[in-house]
Design a protein around this motif. Structure first.
Motif, mmCIF file in Angstrom:
data_model
loop_
_atom_site.group_PDB
_atom_site.id
_atom_site.type_symbol
_atom_site.label_atom_id
_atom_site.label_comp_id
_atom_site.label_asym_id
_atom_site.label_seq_id
_atom_site.Cartn_x
_atom_site.Cartn_y
_atom_site.Cartn_z
ATOM 1 N N GLN A 102 -1.276 14.321 -2.701
ATOM 2 C CA GLN A 102 -1.369 12.870 -2.588
ATOM 3 C C GLN A 102 0.031 12.275 -2.540
ATOM 4 O O GLN A 102 0.964 12.816 -3.141
ATOM 5 C CB GLN A 102 -2.153 12.307 -3.784
ATOM 6 N N VAL A 106 3.973 5.362 -2.277
ATOM 7 C CA VAL A 106 3.409 4.359 -1.368
ATOM 8 C C VAL A 106 4.085 3.022 -1.641
ATOM 9 O O VAL A 106 4.200 2.598 -2.785
ATOM 10 C CB VAL A 106 1.877 4.239 -1.575
ATOM 11 N N ASP A 115 -0.103 7.948 3.408
ATOM 12 C CA ASP A 115 -1.090 8.042 2.341
ATOM 13 C C ASP A 115 -2.498 8.005 2.927
ATOM 14 O O ASP A 115 -3.364 8.800 2.537
ATOM 15 C CB ASP A 115 -0.896 6.888 1.348
#
Length: 197
Positions: A102, A106, A115
């Protein structure tokens, strides 16, 4: 150091960490040796720069364990990640396990789009590919491999820029079985600028 310290916080009962210093010009090896001096689970091997594939292949040759987890230097494993990567190998037909990477940084349009790609293309698609034994890539950032399988197919190739995808396809082409473990999560730093990408 944050990557290594995160690995050392793993709740997996017994493991070793082998850091391959592939001719780095900063103080990476010295910092790892400082940690290794206080933690017997850590070892560092320095080698002239031969590319990522060569460093990974050296790591597989030096490993003694049957299951090898690969982690990129910019990736942070959660404490339970190794446990979730290792569990499927209780089935002797499993050759590799794909982790769930992940994006952790961001904040810009570029990292947000990456993402989105990680969540959709990599997470959702892998769930579908898992049922077909067709996962196209076990990411170098967070993946686990049966060591003897990797050595049997010749290890990582230096012929492409995506050595992890190349190895995954080689394992599948030799009749291997690759699974996705959605709970084997890690956080990585995506390129934040077009130049870095």
């Amino acid at each position: 150091q944050s990557t290594l310290r995160a690995i050392l916080r793993s709740d997996y009962p017994r493991f070793r960490v082998l850091v391959i210093d592939d001719g780095s010009t900063d103080d990476t090896a010295a910092r790892v040796r400082e940690i290794a001096a206080t933690d017997r689970r850590v070892a560092v091997t320095s080698t002239p720069n031969g590319g990522k594939h060569a460093a990974l292949n050296l790591g597989f040759r030096l490993a003694r364990e049957e299951i090898v987890v690969t982690v990129d230097a910019d990736t942070i494993l959660l404490p339970e990640t190794i446990r979730h990567l290792a569990a499927p190998f209780e089935d002797p037909t499993v050759d590799a396990v794909c982790g769930n990477v992940q994006v952790g940084n961001v904040g810009t349009l570029l990292t947000s789009s990456q993402d989105l790609e990680y969540v959709t293309s990599q997470s959702f698609d892998r769930r579908a590919f898992d049922t077909l034994n067709a996962i196209p890539v076990v990411p170098g950032a967070t993946g686990a491999w049966r060591r003897r399988t990797v050595l049997a197919v010749g290890g990582y190739s230096g012929q492409t820029l995506t050595e992890d995808a190349d190895l995954t396809v080689s394992v599948l082409a030799h009749g291997g079985r690759v699974l996705f473990s959605p709970w084997a999560r890690s956080i990585t730093e995506a390129p934040a600028s077009a130049r870095a990408l």
